[in-house]
Design a protein around this motif. Structure first.
Motif, PDB file in Angstrom:
ATOM      1  N   GLY A 156       0.862  -1.181   0.000  1.00  0.00           N
ATOM      2  CA  GLY A 156       0.000   0.000   0.000  1.00  0.00           C
ATOM      3  C   GLY A 156       0.891   1.219   0.000  1.00  0.00           C
ATOM      4  O   GLY A 156       1.976   1.198   0.568  1.00  0.00           O
ATOM      5  N   TYR A 157       0.462   2.288  -0.665  1.00  0.00           N
ATOM      6  CA  TYR A 157       1.340   3.453  -0.792  1.00  0.00           C
ATOM      7  C   TYR A 157       0.526   4.730  -0.653  1.00  0.00           C
ATOM      8  O   TYR A 157      -0.530   4.876  -1.261  1.00  0.00           O
ATOM      9  CB  TYR A 157       2.030   3.402  -2.166  1.00  0.00           C
ATOM     10  CG  TYR A 157       2.948   4.563  -2.483  1.00  0.00           C
ATOM     11  CD1 TYR A 157       3.951   4.952  -1.596  1.00  0.00           C
ATOM     12  CD2 TYR A 157       2.824   5.260  -3.676  1.00  0.00           C
ATOM     13  CE1 TYR A 157       4.802   5.995  -1.898  1.00  0.00           C
ATOM     14  CE2 TYR A 157       3.678   6.313  -3.994  1.00  0.00           C
ATOM     15  CZ  TYR A 157       4.663   6.672  -3.093  1.00  0.00           C
ATOM     16  OH  TYR A 157       5.512   7.708  -3.404  1.00  0.00           O
TER      17      TYR A 157
ATOM     18  N   ILE B 195      -4.771   6.801   4.095  1.00  0.00           N
ATOM     19  CA  ILE B 195      -4.216   5.579   4.698  1.00  0.00           C
ATOM     20  C   ILE B 195      -5.210   4.425   4.553  1.00  0.00           C
ATOM     21  O   ILE B 195      -4.845   3.305   4.183  1.00  0.00           O
ATOM     22  CB  ILE B 195      -3.836   5.833   6.176  1.00  0.00           C
ATOM     23  CG1 ILE B 195      -2.637   6.779   6.243  1.00  0.00           C
ATOM     24  CG2 ILE B 195      -3.517   4.520   6.891  1.00  0.00           C
ATOM     25  CD1 ILE B 195      -2.347   7.338   7.608  1.00  0.00           C
TER      26      ILE B 195
ATOM     27  N   ALA C 207      -5.169   3.130   1.138  1.00  0.00           N
ATOM     28  CA  ALA C 207      -4.004   2.287   0.849  1.00  0.00           C
ATOM     29  C   ALA C 207      -4.081   0.929   1.534  1.00  0.00           C
ATOM     30  O   ALA C 207      -3.499  -0.041   1.065  1.00  0.00           O
ATOM     31  CB  ALA C 207      -2.725   3.007   1.267  1.00  0.00           C
ATOM     32  N   LEU C 208      -4.827   0.878   2.656  1.00  0.00           N
ATOM     33  CA  LEU C 208      -4.826  -0.354   3.462  1.00  0.00           C
ATOM     34  C   LEU C 208      -5.933  -1.327   3.114  1.00  0.00           C
ATOM     35  O   LEU C 208      -5.903  -2.474   3.543  1.00  0.00           O
ATOM     36  CB  LEU C 208      -4.960   0.005   4.944  1.00  0.00           C
ATOM     37  CG  LEU C 208      -3.688   0.457   5.651  1.00  0.00           C
ATOM     38  CD1 LEU C 208      -3.984   0.674   7.119  1.00  0.00           C
ATOM     39  CD2 LEU C 208      -2.597  -0.596   5.476  1.00  0.00           C
TER      40      LEU C 208
ATOM     41  N   PRO D 294      -2.530  -4.939   2.474  1.00  0.00           N
ATOM     42  CA  PRO D 294      -1.154  -5.177   2.039  1.00  0.00           C
ATOM     43  C   PRO D 294      -0.289  -5.646   3.213  1.00  0.00           C
ATOM     44  O   PRO D 294      -0.663  -5.452   4.364  1.00  0.00           O
ATOM     45  CB  PRO D 294      -0.707  -3.792   1.576  1.00  0.00           C
ATOM     46  CG  PRO D 294      -1.503  -2.847   2.410  1.00  0.00           C
ATOM     47  CD  PRO D 294      -2.832  -3.514   2.628  1.00  0.00           C
TER      48      PRO D 294
ATOM     49  N   LEU E  85       3.154  -1.136   4.037  1.00  0.00           N
ATOM     50  CA  LEU E  85       2.552   0.168   3.763  1.00  0.00           C
ATOM     51  C   LEU E  85       3.664   1.213   3.695  1.00  0.00           C
ATOM     52  O   LEU E  85       4.450   1.350   4.627  1.00  0.00           O
ATOM     53  CB  LEU E  85       1.559   0.541   4.868  1.00  0.00           C
ATOM     54  CG  LEU E  85       0.901   1.917   4.754  1.00  0.00           C
ATOM     55  CD1 LEU E  85       0.037   2.014   3.515  1.00  0.00           C
ATOM     56  CD2 LEU E  85       0.054   2.217   5.995  1.00  0.00           C
TER      57      LEU E  85
ATOM     58  N   LEU F 123       4.673   5.250   3.138  1.00  0.00           N
ATOM     59  CA  LEU F 123       4.120   6.605   3.151  1.00  0.00           C
ATOM     60  C   LEU F 123       5.254   7.590   2.882  1.00  0.00           C
ATOM     61  O   LEU F 123       6.286   7.548   3.550  1.00  0.00           O
ATOM     62  CB  LEU F 123       3.464   6.935   4.489  1.00  0.00           C
ATOM     63  CG  LEU F 123       2.328   6.011   4.922  1.00  0.00           C
ATOM     64  CD1 LEU F 123       2.844   4.979   5.910  1.00  0.00           C
ATOM     65  CD2 LEU F 123       1.189   6.802   5.516  1.00  0.00           C
TER      66      LEU F 123
ATOM     67  N   ILE G 173       1.215  -5.348   9.703  1.00  0.00           N
ATOM     68  CA  ILE G 173       1.846  -4.924   8.450  1.00  0.00           C
ATOM     69  C   ILE G 173       3.139  -4.190   8.770  1.00  0.00           C
ATOM     70  O   ILE G 173       3.292  -3.619   9.838  1.00  0.00           O
ATOM     71  CB  ILE G 173       0.938  -3.980   7.630  1.00  0.00           C
ATOM     72  CG1 ILE G 173       0.332  -2.913   8.542  1.00  0.00           C
ATOM     73  CG2 ILE G 173      -0.119  -4.734   6.886  1.00  0.00           C
ATOM     74  CD1 ILE G 173      -0.464  -1.886   7.822  1.00  0.00           C
TER      75      ILE G 173
ATOM     76  N   VAL H 168       5.318  -1.018   8.275  1.00  0.00           N
ATOM     77  CA  VAL H 168       5.064   0.362   7.873  1.00  0.00           C
ATOM     78  C   VAL H 168       6.401   1.062   7.676  1.00  0.00           C
ATOM     79  O   VAL H 168       7.261   1.039   8.548  1.00  0.00           O
ATOM     80  CB  VAL H 168       4.224   1.106   8.938  1.00  0.00           C
ATOM     81  CG1 VAL H 168       4.106   2.582   8.589  1.00  0.00           C
ATOM     82  CG2 VAL H 168       2.861   0.478   9.071  1.00  0.00           C
TER      83      VAL H 168
END
Lengths: 277, 284, 310
Positions: B87-88, B159, B162-163, B167, B170, B172, B200, B202
């Protein structure tokens, strides 16, 4: 006004308005008004080219507007989008000047290509126009989610593997379809007015994208119906009313946004005061 | 390359492994032999000043930039066909307040925005969106127009966007830029909680490490295209950072804040920079 | 040999023809003014506004037939009103600029439709739409030269006055504000100059060439030049070259076919400008990795890119 020969006009105008309203929603959220103006204006010489070759005018319009869409898409990959749009527009019009100098097309016909001629929809144009409209709406339906995401933010689209330039090209081709179908009815100069005015109003009244699209089509329908009716009564050109109603819709939208935000701020302040008390 | 001795328990699973990645762009080496790894449930800060190579590193992990040498593995498998595994949240997303779009619509597009067709009403999709909004504490403004929300609120929605495809990793890019201190704190808190709850990894890039200090499990410090990773205590030390910068730097701790300062001019700085002391970690 | 070649390029009578003289002078002036003003227009991303002003001012031109006023007044007046409208509804802000321009353009074109209709009904001048859009360079009367020169000098003078603040605010509004530039005023003056330049060229050489000369040379120059002054100079030069080249080719084209039906000037000028733009892309791409980035701040790329340490 509702006599036999006007039936074609009403049918075609209704289809054109609905499609322009739907596609226009994306024109507005993508900030593509220039392309939506340039494609029809650049495509109108296509009608002259078609008459030069002795084929159906709509065919010439489809080819010219598609060439314009591809040209803008390709050229804006390596430069500014507005510059690409302007250059493709003038190149198409330059070609148009060449074709027009070769045909014996007389002035009133060009006037009606530029400003529209709703009262003279020929029977054999009805089928192709409806066909193109259906294709345009189906294309928007198919592209809906990636197009929406890419329009909101190209970066977020790229993250999910949606190519920004491919989306742009697909969208421009849809606009080209709308151009070809709407041009004979509302004219090259005012197709885009129908594509930007109604959605500009619609986006102010709802937060739901799908509702906004339906609303946009509805506003476009009202605009076109009213324009034709008034034009029929007054004999003034339809383009004048379409352009005027387009600007009117925009200002209604702006006004509503301003009012609702002012109201929201006041409501927030009221709540805060209540809490404080 | 300085790899810390600290390693997380193996059973948590690898979310990301960057091994010996170098990137050359138009004749310049942007990243030099960068290696680090990240496990699920870990909150890692990618710290460096502007132009240090953070964005290029994130783009490389995302596959938008092909590394000149080295490999990137996501969730144990080579990068490429990872689909929903990453996720981005990109840098500086500006959402137009004039677009009619609710928070829940944007989150929904995170789930199926890449698919063709109009989203059909499905209970599964609605519940998923509802859950995500709840997870990022955004249910309150689920039906508000995203463009009109505040920076911190928009960050939460992005967020969730993306989530929603769950994923393993992640990323950011500078999510704290343009946020006020309170929203900054709330977003860090949220990300740290999500890392743990959802299991996840991060990875969050920032030019200032201080807002992340309380939450960071690990740090990847990047300067001049070189990176050092480990815990904050292992990496943010005079010896480690001096080696990274190629010149002497001082790490100064004042209360709970860390300041990185260089005493000498070094080759990465423009010659006309007046002050002899410049802060990397400090808030400017 | 050389003589024969020259004679085949410059067909007989080129230098002695009155209309060609007038076209070369007026076209040249319009090209230089458009090039100078257009460089700023491209830099500021206002190509659509530039094009819209030419379309709307053409509408004013058609109104002048009807009201019996001088066409110049019609063109300049309408462009001025449109520029004012754009300024009012926020064409200077990047967000929504495109739509604001479109709305003003739509309203202006609607008005044009009505005025042209009245033209056709009351004064039975058909063909106004075509003249206004495509222009006819060889049909310009030489008596307009002094007027065009005067207005062009005014436009160039206005650009000269705001030159530095305008460049600064085109590069970065914030930077300009910090330096104490009155950004809004500077931008308004630019928009007004744009309206004036566009109205002049729309009146003399038609709306198509007006847009082509405004955007093409400026965009091409910004891709190769690395300094603003150099870009402006190159833009004027490219504009002048393409205009005169176009006139030459159009004149020559009379001799291309036996029936002596010349090809239109606008076709040649636009083609030359387009070629210049494409060539500049190649040249610019080759020089970028040695020289600093051209001033033409390319559209901020959709994905984050690596920036150099500043």
């Amino acid at each position: 006004m509702f006599s036999g020969f006007m039936a074609n006009t009403w049918i075609v105008a209704t289809v054109v308005a609905a499609v322009a309203g739907v596609v226009g929603f994306f024109v507005v959220i993508r900030g593509s008004s220039f392309a939506a103006h340039a494609l029809p204006l650049g495509a109108f010489p296509g009608a002259a080219a078609a008459s030069l070759l002795g084929v159906n005018a709509i065919f010439g319009l489809v080819v010219f507007s598609a060439v314009g869409a591809i040209g803008i898409g390709q050229l804006s990959k390596r430069g500014k989008r507005d510059v690409a749009t302007a250059l493709i527009l003038v190149v198409l019009l330059g070609l148009g000047a060449l074709f027009l100098s070769m045909t014996s097309e007389y002035a009133p016909e060009i006037y009606s290509l530029l400003f529209g001629e709703v009262l003279g929809i020929a029977k054999d144009e009805v089928g192709p126009i409806i066909g193109l409209g259906v294709v345009a709406v189906l294309a928007i339906g198919l592209l809906y989610r990636p197009l929406m995401l890419s329009s909101i933010s190209p970066e977020l689209g790229e993250v999910q593997g949606i190519s920004t330039s491919k989306m742009e090209l697909c969208f421009l081709l849809v606009v080209a379809l709308v151009t070809a179908m709407a041009l004979p009815v509302v004219g090259a100069l005012l197709v885009f007015s129908l594509m930007v005015g109604p959605p500009a109003a619609a986006r102010a009244f709802t937060n739901r994208p799908q509702v906004a699209i339906v609303l946009s089509a509805a506003v476009a329908l009202v605009t076109v119906w009213a324009s034709i009716a008034i034009s029929y009564e007054s004999n003034w050109p339809v383009g004048f009313f379409v352009g005027g109603f387009g600007a009117g819709s925009y200002f209604i939208g702006r006004g509503w946004t301003w009012l609702s935000r002012a109201y929201a701020t006041r409501a927030d302040t009221a709540v805060e005061l209540e809490h404080a008390a | 390359m300085i790899e810390g001795a600290y390693d997380l328990a193996e059973d948590k699973g690898e979310a990301l492994a960057v091994e010996g990645v170098s990137v050359w762009l138009s004749g310049r080496e942007i990243l030099h032999d960068v290696s680090f790894s990240l496990h699920r449930g870990e909150f890692t800060g990618l710290i460096g000043s502007n132009g240090a190579g953070k964005t290029t590193l994130l783009r490389t992990i995302l596959g938008m930039q092909v590394p000149t040498t080295g490999t990137v593995r996501i969730g144990g498998s080579p990068r490429g066909a990872h689909g929903a595994a990453v996720g981005y949240v990109p840098q500086k997303i500006l959402l137009d307040p004039d677009i009619p779009l609710r928070s829940r619509d944007l989150v929904g597009l995170g789930f199926d925005g890449h698919r063709l067709g109009i989203p059909l009403r499905s209970k599964h999709r609605r519940i998923l969106v509802e859950e995500m909004l709840e997870a990022v504490d955004a249910s309150r403004f689920a039906d508000s127009r995203v463009g009109t929300l505040s920076g911190g609120e928009q960050q939460r929605v992005l967020i969730a966007h993306a989530l929603i495809r769950h994923p393993r990793l992640l990323l950011l890019d500078e999510p704290l830029a343009n946020l006020d201190i309170r929203s900054e704190y709330e977003v860090v808190e949220l990300l740290s909680r999500l890392a743990e709850e959802q299991g996840i990894g991060v990875l969050i890039s920032a030019h200032d490490m201080n807002p992340l200090l309380s939450a960071m499990d690990r740090i990847v410090y990047i300067a001049n295209g070189r990176a050092a990773s480990g815990t904050t205590d292992e990496v943010v030390r005079t010896e480690v950072l001096s080696k990274l910068y190629g010149s002497h730097v001082d790490v100064i701790r004042i209360h709970d804040r860390i300041l990185v300062a260089a005493g000498h001019e070094h080759d990465g700085l423009p010659a006309h920079t007046e002050p002899s002391v410049w802060a990397i970690g400090g808030r400017s | 040999m050389v003589d024969a070649l020259l004679r085949s390029v410059f067909e007989p009578g080129l230098f002695s023809s009155g209309p060609v003289h007038t076209a070369a002078i007026i076209g040249g002036i319009a090209a230089v003014v458009s090039g100078v003003v257009g460089t700023f227009t491209v830099m500021r991303g206002q190509s659509f506004a530039g094009h819209a002003l030419s379309d709307v001012s053409a509408a004013g031109g058609s109104a002048s037939f009807l009201l019996g006023i001088s066409p110049l007044l019609g063109f300049v007046g309408m462009a001025g009103i449109a520029a004012g409208g754009m300024e009012m509804i926020g064409v200077q802000r990047a967000r929504g600029r495109d739509l604001a321009t479109g709305i003003v353009l739509g309203a202006g074109l609607g008005l044009a439709a009505l005025l042209l209709y009245f033209d056709a009904t009351f004064t039975s001048t058909t063909g106004a739409a075509i003249t206004v859009l495509f222009g006819s360079m060889f049909a310009i009367s030489s008596s307009t030269i002094p007027l065009v020169v005067a207005f062009s000098l005014v436009a160039l003078g206005m650009i000269l006055v705001v030159y530095r603040p305008l460049i600064l605010s085109s590069v970065s509004t914030e930077l300009a504000q910090v330096r104490g530039v009155r950004v809004r005023l500077t931008e308004s003056i630019h928009l007004l100059t744009l309206a004036l330049a566009v109205a002049l060229s729309a009146m003399t050489i038609g709306a198509i060439l007006s847009t082509a000369l405004l955007i093409g040379p400026g965009a091409a120059a910004l891709r190769v030049a690395h300094r603003p002054a150099w870009a402006i100079f190159s833009a004027a030069l490219i504009g002048l070259g393409t205009t005169w080249g176009g006139i030459l080719l159009a004149y020559d084209s009379y001799y291309w076919s036996s029936d002596h039906r010349g090809w239109p000037v606008s076709f040649f000028v636009v083609s030359l400008i387009f070629i210049a733009y494409l060539v500049s892309g190649r040249v610019g791409a080759r020089s970028t990795h040695r020289a600093p980035k051209p001033l033409a701040i390319e559209e901020i790329s959709s994905s984050p890119t690596q920036s150099t340490r500043s």
